[in-house]
Design an enzyme around this catalytic site. Structure first.
Site, PDB file in Angstrom:
ATOM      1  N   LYS A  20       0.911  -1.200  -0.003  1.00 14.68           N
ATOM      2  CA  LYS A  20      -0.083   0.051  -0.115  1.00 14.68           C
ATOM      3  C   LYS A  20       0.984   1.268  -0.144  1.00 14.68           C
ATOM      4  CE  LYS A  20      -3.442  -2.330   2.726  1.00 14.68           C
ATOM      5  NZ  LYS A  20      -4.494  -2.370   3.937  1.00 14.68           N
ATOM      6  N   HIS A 126      -1.430  -5.509   1.529  1.00 17.50           N
ATOM      7  CA  HIS A 126      -2.694  -6.328   1.384  1.00 17.50           C
ATOM      8  C   HIS A 126      -2.461  -7.730   0.677  1.00 17.50           C
ATOM      9  CE1 HIS A 126      -6.670  -7.377  -0.053  1.00 17.50           C
ATOM     10  NE2 HIS A 126      -6.234  -7.825  -1.251  1.00 17.50           N
TER      11      HIS A 126
HETATM   12  N1  UDP Z   1      -8.914  -1.509   8.177  1.00 20.91           N
HETATM   13  C1  UDP Z   1      -8.941  -0.396   8.895  1.00 20.91           C
HETATM   14  N2  UDP Z   1      -9.768  -0.263  10.030  1.00 20.91           N
HETATM   15  C2  UDP Z   1     -10.390  -1.490  10.649  1.00 20.91           C
HETATM   16  C3  UDP Z   1     -10.067  -2.706   9.684  1.00 20.91           C
HETATM   17  C4  UDP Z   1      -9.632  -2.630   8.695  1.00 20.91           C
HETATM   18  O1  UDP Z   1      -8.586   0.682   8.584  1.00 20.91           O
HETATM   19  O2  UDP Z   1     -11.076  -1.431  11.656  1.00 20.91           O
HETATM   20  C5  UDP Z   1      -8.254  -1.536   6.839  1.00 20.91           C
HETATM   21  C6  UDP Z   1      -6.986  -2.098   6.964  1.00 20.91           C
HETATM   22  O3  UDP Z   1      -6.089  -1.340   6.400  1.00 20.91           O
HETATM   23  C7  UDP Z   1      -7.202  -3.320   6.253  1.00 20.91           C
HETATM   24  C8  UDP Z   1      -8.159  -3.160   5.329  1.00 20.91           C
HETATM   25  O4  UDP Z   1      -8.987  -2.197   6.010  1.00 20.91           O
HETATM   26  O5  UDP Z   1      -5.969  -3.795   5.834  1.00 20.91           O
HETATM   27  C9  UDP Z   1      -9.094  -4.316   4.736  1.00 20.91           C
HETATM   28  O6  UDP Z   1      -9.723  -4.995   5.908  1.00 20.91           O
HETATM   29  P1  UDP Z   1      -9.651  -6.577   6.151  1.00 20.91           P
HETATM   30  O7  UDP Z   1     -10.657  -6.819   7.224  1.00 20.91           O
HETATM   31  O8  UDP Z   1      -9.966  -7.125   4.776  1.00 20.91           O
HETATM   32  O9  UDP Z   1      -8.137  -6.816   6.757  1.00 20.91           O
HETATM   33  P2  UDP Z   1      -6.866  -7.505   5.868  1.00 20.91           P
HETATM   34  O10 UDP Z   1      -7.429  -8.619   4.863  1.00 20.91           O
HETATM   35  O11 UDP Z   1      -6.249  -6.421   4.954  1.00 20.91           O
HETATM   36  O12 UDP Z   1      -6.023  -8.092   6.817  1.00 20.91           O
HETATM   37 MG    MG Z   2      -8.837  -8.441   3.506  1.00 20.72          MG
END
Ligand code: UDP
Ligand code: MG
Length: 162
Positions: A20, A126
């Protein structure tokens, strides 16, 4: 040759990994690529892109109801992202292990987020969370001809040859 390529593509799974804008600006590209490369996974596509906000919303469409969605999409489209496809046995699940928990406060030391990030909104990387999202995300970010089928020199040392 085409048959070889198809056989090769069918044998191992692929996942979509993106560094990112925070990871790029902090100079962590080589650090992150190295962790996947050293493990024995194979890089089959890589490019630097600044996604539009519309594109970021497509990428994170599953999270559109979440309160952080707008900020998250603004952030992803705020600067260059390194988009990659990595291939290897178990790469989807193990890639998530290398990355660590979503919240860096909960990521284990030794993981990318555990070692290199502090807060959830700036967790630098990601990775696709399953076979379906991997397929969809690779298709969203890459044209088929951008994915390179090749045999890596070290493959027989990583997987064995019998
Ligand atoms: N995110 C955030 N706040 C939260 C949860 C997620 O800013 O409370 C952001 C974080 O950057 C995360 C992305 O949203 O990587 C996507 O969320 P996901 O639950 O898919 O997590 P990941 O798959 O990236 O671990
Ligand atoms: Mg995710």
């Amino acid at each position: 040759l085409l048959q070889d390529q198809e056989a090769c593509a069918a044998e191992f799974e692929r996942t979509f990994i993106a560094i990112k804008p925070d990871g790029v600006q902090r100079g962590l590209i080589s650090e992150i690529v190295a962790r996947f490369e050293r493990k024995g996974f194979k890089l089959v596509a890589i490019k630097v892109v600044i996604p539009s906000k519309d594109f970021a919303q497509k990428h994170y469409h599953d999270l559109s109801e979440r309160p952080f969605f707008n900020g998250l999409c603004d952030f992803l489209s705020s600067g260059p992202v390194v988009a990659m496809v990595w291939e290897g046995e178990g790469v989807i699940k193990y890639g998530r292990k290398l990355i660590g928990a979503t919240d860096p406060q909960k990521s284990e030391p030794g993981t990318i987020r555990g070692d290199l990030a502090v807060v959830v909104g700036r967790n630098i990387i990601h990775g696709s969370d399953g076979p379906e999202t991997a397929k969809d995300e690779i298709k969203l970010w890459f044209k088929p001809e951008e994915l390179v089928n090749y045999t890596h020199n070290a493959e027989k040392w990583i997987y064995g040859d019998n």
